[in-house]
Write a protein that holds these residues in place. Structure first.
Motif, PDB file in Angstrom:
ATOM      1  N   GLU A 272     -11.395   2.418   1.303  1.00 36.38           N
ATOM      2  CA  GLU A 272     -10.238   3.282   1.541  1.00 36.38           C
ATOM      3  C   GLU A 272      -8.949   2.474   1.597  1.00 36.38           C
ATOM      4  OE1 GLU A 272     -10.232   6.580   1.334  1.00 36.38           O
ATOM      5  OE2 GLU A 272     -12.319   6.232   0.756  1.00 36.38           O
ATOM      6  N   GLU A 273      -9.045   1.258   2.110  1.00 37.35           N
ATOM      7  CA  GLU A 273      -7.860   0.388   2.126  1.00 37.35           C
ATOM      8  C   GLU A 273      -7.521  -0.101   0.721  1.00 37.35           C
ATOM      9  OE1 GLU A 273      -5.770  -0.461   4.735  1.00 37.35           O
ATOM     10  OE2 GLU A 273      -6.878   1.176   5.689  1.00 37.35           O
TER      11      GLU A 273
ATOM     12  N   LYS B 241       0.840  -1.193   0.000  1.00 34.19           N
ATOM     13  CA  LYS B 241       0.000   0.000   0.000  1.00 34.19           C
ATOM     14  C   LYS B 241       0.876   1.244   0.000  1.00 34.19           C
ATOM     15  CE  LYS B 241      -3.577  -2.491   2.574  1.00 34.19           C
ATOM     16  NZ  LYS B 241      -4.348  -2.583   3.836  1.00 34.19           N
ATOM     17  N   LYS B 242       0.314   2.347  -0.479  1.00 34.86           N
ATOM     18  CA  LYS B 242       1.107   3.563  -0.654  1.00 34.86           C
ATOM     19  C   LYS B 242       1.614   4.137   0.664  1.00 34.86           C
ATOM     20  CE  LYS B 242      -3.038   6.493  -0.886  1.00 34.86           C
ATOM     21  NZ  LYS B 242      -3.816   7.397  -1.761  1.00 34.86           N
ATOM     22  N   ASP B 243       0.952   3.810   1.789  1.00 36.15           N
ATOM     23  CA  ASP B 243       1.412   4.320   3.079  1.00 36.15           C
ATOM     24  C   ASP B 243       2.309   3.334   3.814  1.00 36.15           C
ATOM     25  OD1 ASP B 243      -0.531   2.469   3.621  1.00 36.15           O
ATOM     26  OD2 ASP B 243      -1.645   3.701   5.051  1.00 36.15           O
ATOM     27  N   ASP B 244       2.659   2.241   3.153  1.00 37.40           N
ATOM     28  CA  ASP B 244       3.529   1.227   3.742  1.00 37.40           C
ATOM     29  C   ASP B 244       4.982   1.616   3.457  1.00 37.40           C
ATOM     30  OD1 ASP B 244       4.982  -0.989   4.503  1.00 37.40           O
ATOM     31  OD2 ASP B 244       3.762  -2.436   3.414  1.00 37.40           O
ATOM     32  N   LYS B 245       5.705   2.003   4.493  1.00 39.17           N
ATOM     33  CA  LYS B 245       7.096   2.439   4.329  1.00 39.17           C
ATOM     34  C   LYS B 245       8.094   1.347   4.720  1.00 39.17           C
ATOM     35  CE  LYS B 245       5.408   6.484   3.351  1.00 39.17           C
ATOM     36  NZ  LYS B 245       5.332   6.915   1.938  1.00 39.17           N
TER      37      LYS B 245
ATOM     38  N   LYS C 126      -5.560   2.315  -1.337  1.00 35.88           N
ATOM     39  CA  LYS C 126      -4.143   2.475  -0.982  1.00 35.88           C
ATOM     40  C   LYS C 126      -3.235   1.710  -1.951  1.00 35.88           C
ATOM     41  CE  LYS C 126      -4.843   3.449   3.929  1.00 35.88           C
ATOM     42  NZ  LYS C 126      -4.597   2.994   5.321  1.00 35.88           N
TER      43      LYS C 126
ATOM     44  N   ASP D   3      -2.269   1.960  -5.238  1.00 35.07           N
ATOM     45  CA  ASP D   3      -2.423   3.060  -6.195  1.00 35.07           C
ATOM     46  C   ASP D   3      -2.140   2.605  -7.624  1.00 35.07           C
ATOM     47  OD1 ASP D   3       0.217   2.666  -5.531  1.00 35.07           O
ATOM     48  OD2 ASP D   3       0.775   4.761  -5.669  1.00 35.07           O
TER      49      ASP D   3
ATOM     50  N   ASN E 103       4.551   7.060  -7.969  1.00 36.06           N
ATOM     51  CA  ASN E 103       4.909   6.117  -6.902  1.00 36.06           C
ATOM     52  C   ASN E 103       6.420   5.910  -6.986  1.00 36.06           C
ATOM     53  OD1 ASN E 103       5.465   3.856  -5.313  1.00 36.06           O
ATOM     54  ND2 ASN E 103       3.456   2.946  -5.698  1.00 36.06           N
TER      55      ASN E 103
END
Length: 370
Positions: A187-188, A126-130, A191, A193, A199
């Protein structure tokens, strides 16, 4: 219906022949039903462009045979081999591939999703997974932002699940899930994208490639200077990606473009109300590419896909049967040996990052002790 597919050259997954036949049979049923409905509302002349000889199920079997024969031509086999080498070279350099697609994004998304559990590759992040590593392959639609791209994918918005802790408790889910219910709503989903947002993780690695995938009429459309898809793709690409390639599938061949490495798979398929034959061609090509690439990288044992994840009962049973097959031990002993491996992986932290799957670890231990 039991759809018999016979033995597979590289065996161990239903993602190939079994689901291809399902797609063919379901597509045949849907299309023949549509024809029956439409036939009562429009003229014979308007239907003539779609009918071909596909007026009964057996006609679909004949057409499928023709498609497979075309894909197995010497020219296409050579093109597929070169493209497999292209992907293999990139992965062996720790690189990433990002496919760019529009009408056939769902077909590509399906194949790239299935690669992760089948060959123990990093799954989509997911895009918020760092923290998690990026997937080796991903797909994006350069024409649309993510929310619209998901809508275009299904012709409707996704239908995520809004499950509460109380519902998980009612289903007797494990306590860890009840305490931390996973997000499964829209919403999940967004994520992931798949749209035209930038990205950076896709081109952050020193080795990376963007592959524009064009199918059927898309190929001819992109030959035009003002093709919306090609213009959007080139705008999205900029100078970010180190390598740029074009994978085209269909009767038309694009005008050569020095900016792209071209791979063309030629096949002339009949028109279809639901583009069934183009979708089947894409599936056959991508299944072949992904499986051949992983085989060349050693992620098979004999001719079996033994690098599959063992994360549910079906996959654990498959692993046990593979161990039984290669070692001639009983099913019970194979099961016990596999769970010894699970325990070892849990205790030994150094093994957790080991790319060797539990099935292979078990096989090697049993054979070593013989």
């Amino acid at each position: 219906l039991e759809l018999y597919s016979g033995p597979m050259a590289i065996a161990g997954s239903t993602r190939m022949q079994a689901t291809t036949f399902q797609q063919l049979v379901a597509g045949c049923a849907i299309e023949m039903t549509l024809k029956a409905i439409i036939h009562t509302r429009i003229s014979e002349n308007e239907m003539s462009g779609f009918d071909c000889h596909l007026k009964e199920p057996f006609g679909y079997a004949i057409e499928f045979g023709k498609l497979v024969s075309q894909l197995r031509s010497k020219v296409n086999i050579n093109a597929l081999a070169k493209y497999v080498e292209f992907e293999q070279d990139l992965y062996q350099r720790n690189g990433l591939i990002t496919y760019l697609a529009n009408d056939y994004l769902l077909d590509i998304l399906t194949d790239t999703t299935e690669r992760a559990p089948t060959f123990m590759l990093p799954s989509f992040k997911k895009k918020d997974d760092k923290i998690s590593p990026p997937s080796w392959a991903f797909v994006k639609n350069p024409l649309l932002p993510t929310k619209d791209a998901w809508f275009a994918l299904f012709r409707r918005y996704p239908k995520g699940l809004q499950w509460s802790r109380e519902l998980y408790e009612k289903m007797n889910a494990p306590q860890t899930i009840c305490d931390h219910p996973p997000g499964l709503d829209n919403e999940e989903i967004y994520k992931y994208d798949i749209g035209n947002e930038e990205n950076e993780s896709r081109w952050a690695f020193s080795e990376n490639a963007a592959v524009m995938v064009l199918v059927g009429e898309e190929v001819a459309d992109c030959t035009a200077d003002k093709s919306a898809f090609k213009l959007a793709a080139e705008k999205y690409l900029h100078e970010k990606y180190k390598r740029k390639a074009m994978l085209t599938i269909g009767a038309s061949r694009p005008t050569p473009d020095p900016e792209y490495v071209e791979f063309h798979i030629g096949c002339d398929v009949p028109r279809s109300l639901i583009d069934l034959w183009d979708h089947l061609a894409v599936k056959l090509v991508l299944n072949t590419v992904s499986t051949a690439t992983m085989a060349r990288m050693g992620r098979v044992y004999g001719n079996w896909m033994v690098y599959a994840e063992t994360t549910n009962k079906k996959l654990i049973d498959r692993s046990v049967r593979l161990i039984q097959h290669f070692t001639n031990v009983s099913y019970q002993q194979a099961c016990e040996e596999l769970f010894k491996t699970f325990e070892e992986l849990t205790i030994n932290k150094d093994l957790k990052s080991n790319p060797v799957p539990p099935t292979v670890m078990t096989l090697e231990r049993i054979n070593k002790n013989k």
